[in-house]
Design a protein around this motif. Sequence first.
Motif, mmCIF file in Angstrom:
data_model
loop_
_atom_site.group_PDB
_atom_site.id
_atom_site.type_symbol
_atom_site.label_atom_id
_atom_site.label_comp_id
_atom_site.label_asym_id
_atom_site.label_seq_id
_atom_site.Cartn_x
_atom_site.Cartn_y
_atom_site.Cartn_z
ATOM 1 N N ILE A 487 1.146 -1.339 -0.208
ATOM 2 C CA ILE A 487 -0.089 -0.471 -0.264
ATOM 3 C C ILE A 487 1.363 1.466 0.445
ATOM 4 C CG2 ILE A 487 -1.352 1.364 0.988
ATOM 5 C CD1 ILE A 487 -2.727 -1.125 2.128
ATOM 6 N N LEU A 488 2.212 0.986 0.677
ATOM 7 C CA LEU A 488 2.456 2.714 1.194
ATOM 8 C C LEU A 488 3.607 2.431 -0.363
ATOM 9 C CD1 LEU A 488 4.413 2.278 4.846
ATOM 10 C CD2 LEU A 488 2.287 3.821 3.860
ATOM 11 N N ASP A 489 3.760 1.585 -0.764
ATOM 12 C CA ASP A 489 4.698 1.680 -2.461
ATOM 13 C C ASP A 489 3.567 1.773 -3.355
ATOM 14 O OD1 ASP A 489 7.314 0.868 -2.376
ATOM 15 O OD2 ASP A 489 7.241 -1.237 -2.095
ATOM 16 N N ASP A 490 2.862 1.719 -3.252
ATOM 17 C CA ASP A 490 1.607 2.286 -4.137
ATOM 18 C C ASP A 490 1.377 3.419 -3.888
ATOM 19 O OD1 ASP A 490 -0.460 -0.787 -4.316
ATOM 20 O OD2 ASP A 490 1.637 -0.643 -5.255
ATOM 21 N N PHE A 491 1.307 3.933 -3.015
ATOM 22 C CA PHE A 491 0.858 5.710 -2.233
ATOM 23 C C PHE A 491 1.827 6.473 -2.919
ATOM 24 C CE2 PHE A 491 -0.917 8.966 0.261
ATOM 25 C CZ PHE A 491 0.081 9.395 0.219
ATOM 26 N N SER A 492 3.442 5.360 -2.597
ATOM 27 C CA SER A 492 4.267 6.350 -2.721
ATOM 28 C C SER A 492 4.596 7.158 -4.601
ATOM 29 C CB SER A 492 5.598 6.081 -2.990
ATOM 30 O OG SER A 492 6.006 4.983 -3.883
ATOM 31 N N GLU A 493 3.744 6.614 -5.153
ATOM 32 C CA GLU A 493 3.350 7.183 -6.628
ATOM 33 C C GLU A 493 2.151 7.945 -6.367
ATOM 34 O OE1 GLU A 493 6.622 4.589 -8.046
ATOM 35 O OE2 GLU A 493 5.391 5.906 -9.357
ATOM 36 N N LYS A 494 1.278 7.395 -6.441
ATOM 37 C CA LYS A 494 0.333 8.435 -5.924
ATOM 38 C C LYS A 494 0.191 9.664 -5.584
ATOM 39 C CE LYS A 494 -2.934 4.661 -5.020
ATOM 40 N NZ LYS A 494 -3.839 4.063 -4.070
ATOM 41 N N ALA A 495 1.460 9.952 -4.971
ATOM 42 C CA ALA A 495 1.768 10.615 -3.737
ATOM 43 C C ALA A 495 2.481 12.149 -5.043
ATOM 44 C CB ALA A 495 2.910 10.900 -2.794
ATOM 45 N N LYS A 496 3.360 11.669 -5.915
ATOM 46 C CA LYS A 496 3.679 12.675 -6.676
ATOM 47 C C LYS A 496 2.787 13.498 -7.758
ATOM 48 C CE LYS A 496 7.463 9.231 -8.044
ATOM 49 N NZ LYS A 496 8.367 7.800 -8.155
ATOM 50 N N ASN A 497 1.543 12.227 -7.753
ATOM 51 C CA ASN A 497 0.637 13.492 -8.330
ATOM 52 C C ASN A 497 -0.079 14.847 -7.443
ATOM 53 O OD1 ASN A 497 1.108 11.829 -11.232
ATOM 54 N ND2 ASN A 497 -0.372 10.277 -10.254
ATOM 55 N N LYS A 498 -0.118 14.159 -6.486
ATOM 56 C CA LYS A 498 -1.053 15.022 -5.526
ATOM 57 C C LYS A 498 -0.006 16.373 -4.590
ATOM 58 C CE LYS A 498 -4.437 13.373 -2.913
ATOM 59 N NZ LYS A 498 -4.851 12.787 -1.600
ATOM 60 N N ASN A 499 1.138 15.917 -5.206
ATOM 61 C CA ASN A 499 2.231 16.906 -4.838
ATOM 62 C C ASN A 499 2.352 16.534 -3.308
ATOM 63 O OD1 ASN A 499 4.673 19.023 -5.043
ATOM 64 N ND2 ASN A 499 2.768 20.494 -4.302
ATOM 65 N N ILE A 500 2.408 15.441 -2.644
ATOM 66 C CA ILE A 500 2.281 14.864 -1.443
ATOM 67 C C ILE A 500 3.625 14.792 -0.988
ATOM 68 C CG2 ILE A 500 2.069 13.896 0.495
ATOM 69 C CD1 ILE A 500 -0.895 13.430 -0.742
#
Length: 526
Positions: A487-500
């Motif tokens: 989940i955290l690995d997947d979130f690291s990719e999503k975070a880029k799109n949301k500028n997190i």
Amino acid sequence: MSIFKNIKNDLPASIVVFFVALPLCLGIALASGAPLFSGLIAGIVGGIIVGALSGSQIGVSGPAAGLAAIVLTAIGALGGYENFLVAVVLGGVIQLVFGALKAGIIGYYFPSSVIKGMLTGIGIIIILKQIPHFFGYDSDPEGDFSFFQIDGENTFTEIINAINFISPGATVIAVIGLAILLLWDKILSKQGKIFQIIQGPLVAVVVGILYYVLTSSSEALSISKDHLVSVPIPDDFTSFLGQFSFPNFGVITRPEIWVTAFTIALVASLETLLCVEATDKIDPEKRVTPTNRELLAQGTGNIISGMIGGLPVTQVIVRSSANIQSGGKTKMSAIIHGFLLLISVILIPRLLNMIPLSVLASILLIVGYKLAKPKLFKTMYLLGWKQFVPFMVTVLGIVFIDLLWGIGLGLLVGIVVILIKSYQNSHFLHIEDKSNGQHSIKMTLAEEVTFFNKGAILKELDQLPMDTHLTLDVRKTRYLDNDIIEILDDFSEKAKNKNINIKLISESGIAENPQSYIEFINLRTK
């Protein structure tokens, strides 16, 4: 965003899914003891209606092999197909209730090892079930996905029986089809856009039709009609409409109707949620399907399918994985595949009936292999026994019993493993808002975090607003399940799109915007 933005990917994928779905729709209807046309209705409704309503971008719905035994028994017990259709409609209504009650979260409580085992087990089953068809032995329905079959045979005896009934013509075109698929996948798809737009499975099917036509006068290499797709051919529009059945609502007060309806709703919802979890995991873009919306879409699909004579509908892993592997990007591929089914059964049923089943078997062999690649077994083994044992139990259960038994046994073993290694910590996630107007959030993970917690963690991460500064503190964490790492690995990719921006604080130091969370593995109890 235009729904046709990814049409160059979705259209070729929809054609592949269409060729995979066509024989499965017919075969599952045959295995269910239902009219053949009912399987096509379910495929059309699953593609067009459920595809349009669903929040899944890559899932494909239609009749499911896992329900075949339930349907076969229910038709006889309820006194006919029209009575059974009432249960299908009511099952859809119950699924709407499940969705309204937000029961979709159930899917998050299945560990990653079981989901991967389900995908692998299905892949192995696809391969084993298609071997007889590859050699032209088509005595059993395509939808018979259980180890012990409705005719008393089992998966392995059918393969042995196929040796005595090899059809030279069917085998030759199957080998040619397989060679085309491998050539397209390994070489031609990298040579130019034309080979990406025109997919290998379409070429294999066209070559199969040409082979059937050109060898029809040859005794040695011809393909008999028993080895071809068999779509019902109406004489005129009136006879086409005559293929639809309608529910007999006069039996709606019978208790057994409601029992069957609840059984269909429960099993179809469970299969759908597991498929959603599996397809999200292999989605290259790591999108998350809203599970409650999916239950509402499936319920609507079952109501409509039952009203016009179709089988029950679920999201189906075989078609969904074929969609992903063929490059499907959005739900348009599922919707277009539904329209292709509708148009083909109306306009070109005779052409469809020239497609050799052995060519379709070669397509499914590739799909099965991609789901059950040998290197996955090594990967799961290296993750440790806590991942490997539930994975293997799920695979063996699916192969030697059936889908639901395999998943149930895998889940049971997964729970036992967790209970042995750790107990669930009720204070597994502490969130501290240190915003001061800057959207600064601190999440502290507890000492033990298991797959039971992944639904809540996923929800919290997905709710983080744009431009957030996230501090993730894992200094107290001693056991972190592999599901949470993913989940955290997947979130690291999503975070880029949301500028997190992510700051990871662990015993080994502080990392800013880590690219991978594999280092978390070292935190787990050995």
